[in-house]
Design a protein around this motif. Structure first.
Motif, short mmCIF file in Angstrom:
data_model
loop_
_atom_site.label_atom_id
_atom_site.label_comp_id
_atom_site.label_asym_id
_atom_site.label_seq_id
_atom_site.Cartn_x
_atom_site.Cartn_y
_atom_site.Cartn_z
N GLU A 81 0.88 -1.20 -0.09
CA GLU A 81 -0.11 -0.09 0.07
C GLU A 81 0.86 1.24 0.09
O GLU A 81 0.30 2.20 -0.21
CB GLU A 81 -1.21 -0.06 1.23
CG GLU A 81 -1.92 -1.28 1.00
CD GLU A 81 -3.33 -0.90 1.79
OE1 GLU A 81 -3.12 -0.35 2.87
OE2 GLU A 81 -4.29 -1.67 1.53
N GLU A 113 -5.34 4.89 2.86
CA GLU A 113 -4.25 3.82 2.78
C GLU A 113 -3.00 4.09 3.75
O GLU A 113 -2.56 3.20 4.27
CB GLU A 113 -3.63 4.01 1.44
CG GLU A 113 -4.63 3.66 0.22
CD GLU A 113 -5.01 2.21 0.16
OE1 GLU A 113 -4.87 1.44 1.37
OE2 GLU A 113 -5.77 1.73 -0.73
N GLU A 169 -7.70 -4.49 -4.60
CA GLU A 169 -8.78 -4.07 -3.65
C GLU A 169 -9.97 -4.95 -3.81
O GLU A 169 -10.45 -5.36 -2.42
CB GLU A 169 -8.97 -2.76 -3.88
CG GLU A 169 -7.88 -1.75 -3.40
CD GLU A 169 -7.55 -0.17 -3.59
OE1 GLU A 169 -8.54 -0.03 -4.66
OE2 GLU A 169 -7.24 0.47 -2.92
N GLU A 203 -11.89 -0.34 1.53
CA GLU A 203 -11.59 -0.71 0.20
C GLU A 203 -12.83 -0.72 -0.68
O GLU A 203 -12.50 -0.60 -1.86
CB GLU A 203 -10.95 -1.86 0.21
CG GLU A 203 -9.62 -2.08 1.04
CD GLU A 203 -8.48 -1.47 0.56
OE1 GLU A 203 -8.47 -1.15 -0.72
OE2 GLU A 203 -7.83 -0.81 1.23
FE LIG Z 1 -7.34 0.67 -0.71
#
Ligand SMILES: [Fe+2]
Ligand SMILES: [Fe+2]
Length: 311
Positions: A81, A113, A169, A203
């Protein structure tokens, strides 16, 4: 609103992404409080490890491998990430005076994130405290490997980056929905389930922003350029796969250190193979076979999608 040739953006808009993001927001402290993982039991589903067929492993070994995989997941995720806020800021900087909701969606996405990285790091530490030993890390603390990884991903154009990101994701949503929520009897650790669930909640907004950005970038591209983006996804896949293999090496080292077992060469080879396969299954397969990713790929370029085996 501008018309779009793509069905995958229907019903998706930036203002509702921002509104939902504000509604579901959480903090890392609120998830963990003072909780720990229960190291006397499995922490993640067996399907994440896939070593059950190896007869030379005892039930205790299988449990240790389960804990090792629980660690690998948060370790890899937190490091994967790191490229995302940089990637998103590059897009936001193209026009600081653009639509407010659009920019807020990008900035919130980036900030979330950063928070997820903090969530995964906290999980690493709590796993070590709960299990009572240190786990091997492919991404070293001086951050040399994550710097190389981030640069390698950012060297690709925005479209394949967004496609890879969306795939991961959607894959992470499957980790919660299919591996945990739909199989409550499998006995995953309650704190780990919470971690996956809270990650999944945010997400959900990210994949919506991804499809809007994919549409925006793809709008001006020729069919040949769209097809070529899928070659880049394969290139990015190679960058990610090297980290799977690298982390599996650490899993094996951790396993031998913790259990004190010296595996015979054939056993070590079989375990290495099984761990690499399950690593690819839980990351790459769940991502690239996700129905939403397949839809996006097919709408963008049937020729390109076929390169990933999507027809
Ligand atoms: Fe994400
Ligand atoms: Fe995340």
């Amino acid at each position: 609103m501008a018309t779009t040739p793509y069905a995958f953006t229907r019903g998706v808009d930036y203002p509702s992404i921002v509104a939902t993001s504000e509604k579901v927001a959480w903090t890392v402290d609120a998830i963990f409080r003072d909780r720990r993982f229960d190291a006397t039991k499995r922490i993640v589903p067996d399907s994440w490890v896939r070593t059950q067929h190896l007869a030379f492993l005892t039930p205790q070994d299988q449990r240790t491998l389960n804990h090792i995989r629980a660690f690998s997941y948060v370790h890899l995720f937190g490091n994967y990430e790191e490229f995302i806020p940089l990637h998103l800021m590059e897009i936001a900087q193209q026009d600081w005076h653009d639509d407010r909701a659009h920019l807020r969606a990008l900035l919130r996405f980036g900030e979330e994130e950063m928070k997820h990285q903090q969530l995964m790091l906290r999980a690493e530490a709590v796993l070590e405290a709960s299990c009572g030993y240190a786990f091997g890390r492919y991404f070293d603390p001086p951050k040399e490997r994550v710097t190389v990884f981030t640069k390698a991903v950012l060297a690709y154009p925005p479209l394949p980056r967004f496609l890879l990101l969306a795939a991961f994701e959607w894959g992470s949503q499957r980790h919660y929905v299919e591996s945990v929520r739909d199989h409550p009897g499998e006995g995953s650790d309650p704190l780990y389930v919470d971690l996956l669930q809270y990650h999944w909640m945010e997400e959900n907004q990210h994949t919506k922003t991804d499809v809007l950005e994919i549409e925006r970038v793809a709008r001006d591209m020729s069919p040949e350029e769209l097809s070529a983006a899928f070659d880049d996804i394969q290139g990015l896949g190679g960058v990610v796969d090297a980290t799977f293999v690298g982390q599996v090496e650490h899993e094996l080292t951790t396993f031998q250190r913790v259990t004190g077992r010296q595996l015979a060469e054939a056993e070590a080879t079989a375990l290495h193979e099984a761990l690499c396969q399950s690593m690819r299954a839980i990351w790459a397969e769940v991502a690239l076979t996700h129905p939403n990713f397949k839809q996006v790929a097919l709408e963008l370029s049937k020729e390109g999608a076929a390169k990933l085996g999507i027809v």
